[in-house]
Design a protein around this motif. Structure first.
Motif, PDB file in Angstrom:
ATOM      1  N   THR A   1      39.807 -62.187  26.418  1.00 40.65           N
ATOM      2  CA  THR A   1      40.510 -62.309  27.695  1.00 40.65           C
ATOM      3  C   THR A   1      42.015 -62.322  27.476  1.00 40.65           C
ATOM      4  O   THR A   1      42.777 -61.669  28.211  1.00 40.65           O
ATOM      5  CB  THR A   1      40.076 -63.586  28.422  1.00 40.65           C
ATOM      6  N   ALA A   2      42.465 -63.043  26.444  1.00 38.50           N
ATOM      7  CA  ALA A   2      43.897 -63.084  26.143  1.00 38.50           C
ATOM      8  C   ALA A   2      44.415 -61.705  25.764  1.00 38.50           C
ATOM      9  O   ALA A   2      45.508 -61.296  26.186  1.00 38.50           O
ATOM     10  CB  ALA A   2      44.156 -64.075  25.015  1.00 38.50           C
ATOM     11  N   VAL A   3      43.640 -60.962  24.978  1.00 41.09           N
ATOM     12  CA  VAL A   3      44.064 -59.620  24.573  1.00 41.09           C
ATOM     13  C   VAL A   3      44.183 -58.717  25.798  1.00 41.09           C
ATOM     14  O   VAL A   3      45.200 -58.021  25.974  1.00 41.09           O
ATOM     15  CB  VAL A   3      43.076 -59.016  23.562  1.00 41.09           C
ATOM     16  N   PHE A   4      43.171 -58.708  26.659  1.00 38.93           N
ATOM     17  CA  PHE A   4      43.207 -57.831  27.828  1.00 38.93           C
ATOM     18  C   PHE A   4      44.319 -58.238  28.797  1.00 38.93           C
ATOM     19  O   PHE A   4      45.006 -57.373  29.359  1.00 38.93           O
ATOM     20  CB  PHE A   4      41.852 -57.830  28.538  1.00 38.93           C
ATOM     21  N   LEU A   5      44.507 -59.540  28.993  1.00 34.73           N
ATOM     22  CA  LEU A   5      45.578 -59.981  29.885  1.00 34.73           C
ATOM     23  C   LEU A   5      46.946 -59.605  29.319  1.00 34.73           C
ATOM     24  O   LEU A   5      47.799 -59.076  30.046  1.00 34.73           O
ATOM     25  CB  LEU A   5      45.498 -61.495  30.086  1.00 34.73           C
TER      26      LEU A   5
ATOM     27  N   HIS B   1      47.610 -57.283  27.266  1.00 37.19           N
ATOM     28  CA  HIS B   1      47.692 -55.819  27.345  1.00 37.19           C
ATOM     29  C   HIS B   1      48.206 -55.382  28.712  1.00 37.19           C
ATOM     30  O   HIS B   1      48.936 -54.381  28.813  1.00 37.19           O
ATOM     31  CB  HIS B   1      46.310 -55.235  27.067  1.00 37.19           C
ATOM     32  N   HIS B   2      47.840 -56.136  29.743  1.00 38.10           N
ATOM     33  CA  HIS B   2      48.301 -55.832  31.105  1.00 38.10           C
ATOM     34  C   HIS B   2      49.556 -56.613  31.465  1.00 38.10           C
ATOM     35  O   HIS B   2      49.890 -56.750  32.647  1.00 38.10           O
ATOM     36  CB  HIS B   2      47.189 -56.139  32.107  1.00 38.10           C
TER      37      HIS B   2
ATOM     38  N   THR C   1      31.235 -51.605  24.151  1.00 36.65           N
ATOM     39  CA  THR C   1      32.164 -52.660  23.774  1.00 36.65           C
ATOM     40  C   THR C   1      33.255 -52.102  22.871  1.00 36.65           C
ATOM     41  O   THR C   1      34.433 -52.455  23.007  1.00 36.65           O
ATOM     42  CB  THR C   1      31.420 -53.796  23.068  1.00 36.65           C
ATOM     43  N   ALA C   2      32.873 -51.215  21.954  1.00 37.95           N
ATOM     44  CA  ALA C   2      33.871 -50.575  21.096  1.00 37.95           C
ATOM     45  C   ALA C   2      34.869 -49.777  21.932  1.00 37.95           C
ATOM     46  O   ALA C   2      36.066 -49.737  21.615  1.00 37.95           O
ATOM     47  CB  ALA C   2      33.188 -49.676  20.067  1.00 37.95           C
ATOM     48  N   GLU C   3      34.389 -49.140  23.001  1.00 36.43           N
ATOM     49  CA  GLU C   3      35.308 -48.422  23.903  1.00 36.43           C
ATOM     50  C   GLU C   3      36.331 -49.371  24.515  1.00 36.43           C
ATOM     51  O   GLU C   3      37.511 -49.038  24.632  1.00 36.43           O
ATOM     52  CB  GLU C   3      34.516 -47.751  25.025  1.00 36.43           C
ATOM     53  N   LEU C   4      35.870 -50.558  24.924  1.00 36.64           N
ATOM     54  CA  LEU C   4      36.786 -51.531  25.531  1.00 36.64           C
ATOM     55  C   LEU C   4      37.805 -52.012  24.504  1.00 36.64           C
ATOM     56  O   LEU C   4      38.990 -52.177  24.825  1.00 36.64           O
ATOM     57  CB  LEU C   4      35.996 -52.710  26.103  1.00 36.64           C
ATOM     58  N   LEU C   5      37.360 -52.237  23.278  1.00 37.09           N
ATOM     59  CA  LEU C   5      38.284 -52.618  22.218  1.00 37.09           C
ATOM     60  C   LEU C   5      39.259 -51.486  21.915  1.00 37.09           C
ATOM     61  O   LEU C   5      40.424 -51.729  21.569  1.00 37.09           O
ATOM     62  CB  LEU C   5      37.513 -53.002  20.958  1.00 37.09           C
ATOM     63  N   ARG C   6      38.801 -50.262  22.084  1.00 37.43           N
ATOM     64  CA  ARG C   6      39.654 -49.089  21.884  1.00 37.43           C
ATOM     65  C   ARG C   6      40.814 -49.109  22.881  1.00 37.43           C
ATOM     66  O   ARG C   6      41.951 -48.742  22.538  1.00 37.43           O
ATOM     67  CB  ARG C   6      38.789 -47.843  22.078  1.00 37.43           C
ATOM     68  N   MET C   7      40.547 -49.519  24.105  1.00 34.17           N
ATOM     69  CA  MET C   7      41.573 -49.540  25.153  1.00 34.17           C
ATOM     70  C   MET C   7      42.754 -50.431  24.785  1.00 34.17           C
ATOM     71  O   MET C   7      43.884 -50.179  25.210  1.00 34.17           O
ATOM     72  CB  MET C   7      40.975 -50.039  26.471  1.00 34.17           C
ATOM     73  N   VAL C   8      42.493 -51.493  24.010  1.00 33.74           N
ATOM     74  CA  VAL C   8      43.545 -52.477  23.724  1.00 33.74           C
ATOM     75  C   VAL C   8      43.953 -52.461  22.252  1.00 33.74           C
ATOM     76  O   VAL C   8      44.556 -53.404  21.749  1.00 33.74           O
ATOM     77  CB  VAL C   8      43.102 -53.889  24.147  1.00 33.74           C
TER      78      VAL C   8
ATOM     79  N   ALA D   1      45.314 -48.643  30.715  1.00 34.67           N
ATOM     80  CA  ALA D   1      46.617 -49.233  31.023  1.00 34.67           C
ATOM     81  C   ALA D   1      46.805 -49.488  32.513  1.00 34.67           C
ATOM     82  O   ALA D   1      47.413 -50.481  32.921  1.00 34.67           O
ATOM     83  CB  ALA D   1      47.728 -48.331  30.508  1.00 34.67           C
ATOM     84  N   GLY D   2      46.303 -48.593  33.355  1.00 34.43           N
ATOM     85  CA  GLY D   2      46.468 -48.720  34.798  1.00 34.43           C
ATOM     86  C   GLY D   2      45.546 -47.742  35.499  1.00 34.43           C
ATOM     87  O   GLY D   2      44.601 -47.224  34.903  1.00 34.43           O
ATOM     88  N   PHE D   3      45.815 -47.478  36.773  1.00 34.67           N
ATOM     89  CA  PHE D   3      45.017 -46.498  37.501  1.00 34.67           C
ATOM     90  C   PHE D   3      45.368 -45.086  37.012  1.00 34.67           C
ATOM     91  O   PHE D   3      46.518 -44.792  36.687  1.00 34.67           O
ATOM     92  CB  PHE D   3      45.279 -46.600  39.000  1.00 34.67           C
ATOM     93  N   VAL D   4      44.342 -44.239  36.977  1.00 34.65           N
ATOM     94  CA  VAL D   4      44.516 -42.857  36.527  1.00 34.65           C
ATOM     95  C   VAL D   4      43.895 -41.933  37.569  1.00 34.65           C
ATOM     96  O   VAL D   4      42.763 -42.162  38.011  1.00 34.65           O
ATOM     97  CB  VAL D   4      43.840 -42.625  35.156  1.00 34.65           C
ATOM     98  N   LEU D   5      44.616 -40.916  37.968  1.00 32.82           N
ATOM     99  CA  LEU D   5      44.086 -39.903  38.879  1.00 32.82           C
ATOM    100  C   LEU D   5      43.920 -38.598  38.110  1.00 32.82           C
ATOM    101  O   LEU D   5      44.882 -38.075  37.535  1.00 32.82           O
ATOM    102  CB  LEU D   5      45.017 -39.689  40.071  1.00 32.82           C
TER     103      LEU D   5
END
Length: 536
Positions: free
Chosen positions: A20-24, A26-27, A53-60, A441-445
């Motif tokens: 949670t700390a990493v994702f917060l 990150h934002h 889960t690896a994908e989510l870790l990839r994001m951060v 990182a944010g919204f993507v269109l």
């Protein structure tokens, strides 16, 4: 002493609290973690992390470090039923076999990595991103009102500090003191059995030879349990049960008794065994009745206890953290209304209940007690972890579309709002790039080959709502599906050449315009969608 400021307080600094700390962070959300233990886990606990889960870790920015740390486990096998490690092999299969069969779904693979190795990676990433981590600090009390949360914490020297935060995230485990203080009940089958995990040191090389196992089910006259070993062949964990109804208790697990059980499990009384730690836990199917109570949000094992069969608990907790963080970010930044946080409960509580039930079903199947109905209701891991379809106000469903089931075969999904955005490989400046790497990182269109005018719409809607929207125009030759999935980007996302798809910061499709919208109306349409999603 007091400390005030607009930020999020996270109670619990284990796997989910650190995630949670990493994702917060990150934002770009200021956050403080308080954890009563002096450091990260010394006990292996959770071991496997699914590709989602690896994908989510990839994001951060954590996946590569986790892959490197897990490299020693690549040849490990799973679910070997044996009398002991030195005894008869009853069953074995490759834990990582079939990884390439998922290449059409994801670029990420299953990670075998004990929790005591993943947590330091999360801690390092959180600190690098600016999170305030306070180990050796426990929550004493907290109150909340319409303006925020006030908490009293105490460090190892007994010094008390008052922290003021906008929100509090309870990631303090299955015996959550935060959940209990709120009086939140839990639903489900309850405690199914009681266990103790024994972490130990031993030289496995003499009994393993060239064999490697990630999970070993052992059974003999002395011990029945689950055994794992690390990639150095010097440490392991033995999980055994005990029954208080038969007069058994944790006091029975002395060092000498634990060493005896370990020796029986590995099949050798000549290998020296050193007991490192004991970790008692309950196998349970329990889900908290609400994940949101005022300004307090419940995550991980505090929100849902999932039987470990299937390995879903840690994966579900990390997904909680990802789902919650971007919503907290937009609310605390004043971009979204507080109603956006209600969608955390709407999305994650049904998933928690479903996943807890899947853990119980997996337990019945593997123990040979499952009824035909239970076997039919048991889903595969990719459906459980990648095929979820949310139902909430944090995305906009197409008017004529029927709600999808809670879980689906991920290969049957094609960009429906509320589901994981499909993986497609794009050609960017002559190099392949995964759609997944555009998200986080944010919204993507994303717009089809004839949808270039959506770029102005993204800029207009972003300016009107205060939301940054990254725009990507998928050129005619840019999109192709990986491996043997022969689809264009437009087929994968279910849109026409002039269509567009809005993806949330957590990689979930928020909205799509399958067909054409006049260029003049695109900005207004996208702005209306954003205001609805953001509870404005």
């Amino acid at each position: 002493m007091s400390n005030s400021g607009r930020h999020v307080l996270i109670v619990g600094g284990s796997l989910v609290g650190l995630s949670t700390a990493v994702f917060l962070a990150h934002h770009h959300v200021s956050c403080t973690v308080v954890e009563r233990h002096p450091g990260t886990s010394v006990h292996p606990r959770a071991v496997g992390y699914y590709p989602r889960t690896a994908e989510l870790l990839r994001m951060v920015g954590v996946e590569e470090a986790a892959k490197a740390a897990a490299s020693g486990f690549e040849k490990h096998r799973t679910r070997a039923g044996v009398v002991s490690l030195a005894g008869e092999l009853l069953f074995s299969q490759e834990e990582l076999a079939g990884g390439d069969e998922l290449a059409d779904l994801t670029p990420s693979k299953l990670l075998l990595l004990p929790q005591d190795r993943l947590e330091p990676l999360l801690r390092a990433r959180a600190e690098k991103l600016g999170a305030d981590l306070r180990f050796g600090t426990e929550l004493v009390s907290f109150t909340q009102d319409g303006d925020g949360v006030t908490a009293v914490v105490k460090d190892a020297e007994g010094t008390e500090t008052t922290l003021c935060a906008d929100y509090l995230v309870a990631a303090d485990g299955p015996r959550s003191s935060v959940r209990e203080s709120l009086g939140l009940g839990r639903e489900g089958r309850g405690v199914l059995s009681r266990h103790v995990s024994i972490a130990f040191g031993a030289d496995f090389s003499s009994v393993l030879g060239d064999r490697r196992y990630s999970v070993v089910h052992v059974k003999n006259d002395t011990v029945t349990g689950i055994l794992v070993h690390d990639d150095t062949l010097t440490e392991g964990t033995l999980i055994v049960g005990y029954d208080p109804g038969k007069g058994e208790s944790l006091d029975d697990f002395t060092d000498s008794r634990c060493a005896e059980l370990v020796s029986a499990a590995i099949g050798s009384d000549t290998v020296e065994v050193t007991i490192r730690s004991r970790f008692p836990w309950d196998m349970a199917e329990l889900v908290t009745e609400r994940f949101v109570q005022g300004r307090v949000l419940i995550a991980g094992d505090a929100a849902h206890q999932i039987p470990p069969t299937g390995g879903y608990g840690a994966n579900t907790g990390i997904a909680d953290a990802c789902n919650l963080a971007w919503k907290l970010a937009l609310v605390t930044q004043g971009v979204a209304g507080p109603g956006l946080l209600d969608t955390y409960d709407e999305e994650r509580r049904p998933v928690g209940a479903y996943t807890a039930r899947q853990g119980s079903l997996q337990l019945a199947v593997r123990s040979g007690t499952a009824t035909p109905e239970q076997q039919a209701a048991t889903d595969d891991a990719m459906t459980v972890t990648m095929g979820q379809a949310y139902r909430s106000g944090a995305f906009v469903r197409e008017a004529a579309a029927e709600p999808l089931p809670l879980t689906n075969d991920p290969r049957s999904l094609h960009g429906e709002p509320g589901t994981r955005a499909p993986y497609v490989v794009l050609d960017r400046e002559g190099a392949p790039a995964a759609t997944l790497d555009l998200f986080g990182a944010g919204f993507v269109l994303l717009a089809g080959r004839d949808g270039g005018s959506w770029g102005k719409a993204a800029a207009s809607a972003g300016s009107a709502t205060g939301v940054d929207i990254a725009f990507h125009h998928i050129a005619p030759t840019a999109g192709h599906a990986p491996a043997d999935r022969r689809e264009s980007w437009e087929d994968a996302y279910g849109v026409a050449a002039e269509g567009a798809v809005l993806v949330r910061p957590d990689g979930i499709v928020a909205w799509r315009s399958p067909a054409s919208v006049s260029a003049a109306g695109q900005g207004a349409a996208l702005e209306a969608v954003l205001r609805r999603i953001l509870a404005r």
